[in-house]
Motif scaffolding. Structure first.
Motif, PDB file in Angstrom:
ATOM      1  N   VAL A   1       0.908  -0.992  -0.103  1.00 52.53           N
ATOM      2  CA  VAL A   1      -0.077   0.046   0.241  1.00 52.53           C
ATOM      3  C   VAL A   1       0.883   1.482  -0.071  1.00 52.53           C
ATOM      4  N   LEU A   2       0.455   2.357  -0.741  1.00 50.05           N
ATOM      5  CA  LEU A   2       1.201   3.435  -0.957  1.00 50.05           C
ATOM      6  C   LEU A   2       0.535   4.548  -1.074  1.00 50.05           C
ATOM      7  N   ALA A   3       0.732   5.723  -0.267  1.00 47.98           N
ATOM      8  CA  ALA A   3       0.211   7.080  -0.496  1.00 47.98           C
ATOM      9  C   ALA A   3       1.198   7.807  -1.277  1.00 47.98           C
ATOM     10  N   LEU A   4       0.943   8.118  -2.494  1.00 50.02           N
ATOM     11  CA  LEU A   4       1.682   8.950  -3.400  1.00 50.02           C
ATOM     12  C   LEU A   4       1.095  10.578  -3.587  1.00 50.02           C
ATOM     13  N   CYS A   5       2.281  11.276  -2.957  1.00 50.14           N
ATOM     14  CA  CYS A   5       1.830  12.667  -2.597  1.00 50.14           C
ATOM     15  C   CYS A   5       2.608  13.824  -3.687  1.00 50.14           C
ATOM     16  N   PRO A   6       1.967  13.821  -4.739  1.00 53.61           N
ATOM     17  CA  PRO A   6       2.665  14.611  -5.966  1.00 53.61           C
ATOM     18  C   PRO A   6       2.205  16.057  -5.570  1.00 53.61           C
ATOM     19  N   GLY A   7       2.988  17.207  -6.010  1.00 54.74           N
ATOM     20  CA  GLY A   7       2.794  18.526  -5.712  1.00 54.74           C
ATOM     21  C   GLY A   7       2.146  18.921  -7.138  1.00 54.74           C
ATOM     22  N   PRO A   8       2.161  20.059  -7.383  1.00 48.44           N
ATOM     23  CA  PRO A   8       1.754  20.447  -9.103  1.00 48.44           C
ATOM     24  C   PRO A   8       2.337  19.699 -10.050  1.00 48.44           C
ATOM     25  N   THR A   9       1.409  19.097 -11.073  1.00 48.05           N
ATOM     26  CA  THR A   9       1.434  17.947 -11.954  1.00 48.05           C
ATOM     27  C   THR A   9       0.964  18.617 -13.319  1.00 48.05           C
ATOM     28  N   ASP A  10       1.533  18.367 -14.205  1.00 52.97           N
ATOM     29  CA  ASP A  10       1.078  18.870 -15.821  1.00 52.97           C
ATOM     30  C   ASP A  10       0.190  17.978 -16.225  1.00 52.97           C
ATOM     31  N   THR A  11      -1.304  18.200 -15.801  1.00 50.11           N
ATOM     32  CA  THR A  11      -2.517  17.436 -16.075  1.00 50.11           C
ATOM     33  C   THR A  11      -3.366  18.661 -16.202  1.00 50.11           C
ATOM     34  N   ALA A  12      -4.740  18.146 -16.479  1.00 51.84           N
ATOM     35  CA  ALA A  12      -5.870  19.040 -16.353  1.00 51.84           C
ATOM     36  C   ALA A  12      -6.506  19.297 -15.218  1.00 51.84           C
ATOM     37  N   PHE A  13      -5.931  18.940 -14.061  1.00 51.74           N
ATOM     38  CA  PHE A  13      -6.451  18.989 -12.845  1.00 51.74           C
ATOM     39  C   PHE A  13      -6.438  20.490 -12.394  1.00 51.74           C
ATOM     40  N   HIS A  14      -5.547  21.441 -12.724  1.00 52.55           N
ATOM     41  CA  HIS A  14      -5.408  22.806 -12.468  1.00 52.55           C
ATOM     42  C   HIS A  14      -6.700  23.610 -13.089  1.00 52.55           C
TER      43      HIS A  14
ATOM     44  N   ARG B   1       5.569  19.197 -12.241  1.00 55.31           N
ATOM     45  CA  ARG B   1       6.315  17.942 -12.865  1.00 55.31           C
ATOM     46  C   ARG B   1       5.588  17.084 -13.725  1.00 55.31           C
ATOM     47  N   SER B   2       6.137  16.345 -14.856  1.00 54.05           N
ATOM     48  CA  SER B   2       5.396  15.592 -15.697  1.00 54.05           C
ATOM     49  C   SER B   2       4.565  14.385 -14.892  1.00 54.05           C
ATOM     50  N   PRO B   3       3.710  13.833 -15.493  1.00 50.32           N
ATOM     51  CA  PRO B   3       2.863  12.479 -15.072  1.00 50.32           C
ATOM     52  C   PRO B   3       3.925  11.461 -15.031  1.00 50.32           C
ATOM     53  N   GLU B   4       4.868  11.449 -15.903  1.00 48.05           N
ATOM     54  CA  GLU B   4       5.812  10.375 -16.166  1.00 48.05           C
ATOM     55  C   GLU B   4       6.750  10.377 -14.865  1.00 48.05           C
TER      56      GLU B   4
ATOM     57  N   GLY C   1       9.321  14.441  -6.189  1.00 48.72           N
ATOM     58  CA  GLY C   1      10.002  15.569  -6.510  1.00 48.72           C
ATOM     59  C   GLY C   1      10.891  16.070  -5.179  1.00 48.72           C
ATOM     60  N   ARG C   2      12.188  16.550  -5.413  1.00 50.12           N
ATOM     61  CA  ARG C   2      12.936  17.153  -4.446  1.00 50.12           C
ATOM     62  C   ARG C   2      12.462  18.488  -3.685  1.00 50.12           C
ATOM     63  N   LEU C   3      11.959  19.218  -4.669  1.00 52.30           N
ATOM     64  CA  LEU C   3      11.483  20.389  -4.013  1.00 52.30           C
ATOM     65  C   LEU C   3      10.161  20.345  -3.181  1.00 52.30           C
ATOM     66  N   ASN C   4       9.358  19.303  -3.818  1.00 56.60           N
ATOM     67  CA  ASN C   4       8.038  18.879  -2.959  1.00 56.60           C
ATOM     68  C   ASN C   4       8.483  18.251  -1.690  1.00 56.60           C
ATOM     69  N   THR C   5       9.343  17.354  -1.642  1.00 56.74           N
ATOM     70  CA  THR C   5       9.816  16.721  -0.668  1.00 56.74           C
ATOM     71  C   THR C   5      10.251  17.770   0.734  1.00 56.74           C
ATOM     72  N   VAL C   6      10.953  18.723   0.159  1.00 56.43           N
ATOM     73  CA  VAL C   6      11.549  19.761   1.210  1.00 56.43           C
ATOM     74  C   VAL C   6      10.160  20.620   1.420  1.00 56.43           C
ATOM     75  N   SER C   7       9.452  20.905   0.922  1.00 57.73           N
ATOM     76  CA  SER C   7       8.034  21.669   1.146  1.00 57.73           C
ATOM     77  C   SER C   7       7.389  20.889   2.073  1.00 57.73           C
ATOM     78  N   SER C   8       7.010  19.553   1.988  1.00 61.02           N
ATOM     79  CA  SER C   8       6.599  18.671   3.015  1.00 61.02           C
ATOM     80  C   SER C   8       7.146  18.712   4.318  1.00 61.02           C
ATOM     81  N   LEU C   9       8.457  18.604   4.279  1.00 62.35           N
ATOM     82  CA  LEU C   9       9.303  18.620   5.550  1.00 62.35           C
ATOM     83  C   LEU C   9       9.229  20.057   6.288  1.00 62.35           C
TER      84      LEU C   9
END
Length: 190
Positions: free
Chosen positions: A96-109, A123-126, A146-154
């Protein structure tokens, strides 16, 4: 068998101005449907002694987000639920995994009604998928893409709460918003 619970949407704007039906639908999809789908597939996976469940949380799971308050709260639920589920299934053969992306290049926004660049670098979906696959090899309960997102979460966990609220408000503030940009002046309960 792999199941990814990635359906979801966000409502961008202040709760006071939001369509109550949209807020309700957002909570139903982001929380209730995720739990229902997990419960539907988990017995078969545990019965076979194998399977993978990836729940799409978000970088926003780590802090309250003014102007996307309900969305961030649903993603905090996904993160907490998945962490607990990871422990419950540790010896079942199911990962089981919780995937925590930041802003991703999709239609979400664009779908939130604010495709204005206020969400930061995407970041890209890939890249996000690659992060999930690497995390599955490590058997961890959560991963931030992503590194920047990881730093932001910390930082969200280390900085004073008032500072994280102010940063969250600034990053999610709708373009041209007339609402005050100040963090609350009185102490907030934890």
């Amino acid at each position: 068998m792999t199941r990814g619970n990635s359906a979801g949407f966000g409502v961008h704007g202040d709760v006071v101005d939001a369509d109550p039906g949209r807020l309700h639908d957002q909570c139903q999809l982001n929380v209730t449907a995720l739990v229902d789908l997990t419960r539907a597939y988990l017995p078969g996976m545990t019965g076979r002694g194998r399977g993978v469940i990836i729940n799409l949380a978000s970088l926003s799971a780590f802090l309250p987000l003014p102007h996307m308050a309900a969305y961030a709260a649903t993603k905090a639920f996904v993160l907490s639920f998945t962490d607990a589920l990871w422990v419950e299934t540790r010896h079942s053969g199911v990962r089981v995994l919780a995937l925590c992306p930041g802003p991703t290049d999709t239609a979400f926004h664009a779908a939130t009604g604010s495709d204005d660049g206020s969400f930061g670098r995407h970041r890209s979906p890939e890249q996000v998928v690659d992060t999930a696959f690497r995390a599955m090899e490590r058997d961890v309960s959560r991963v931030v893409d992503g590194r920047l997102n990881t730093v932001s979460s910390l930082l969200a966990r280390l900085l004073p709460h008032r500072v994280t609220l102010a940063l969250g408000e600034r990053s999610m503030r709708p373009t041209g918003s007339a609402r005050a940009a100040e963090p609350p002046r009185r102490p907030l309960s934890q």
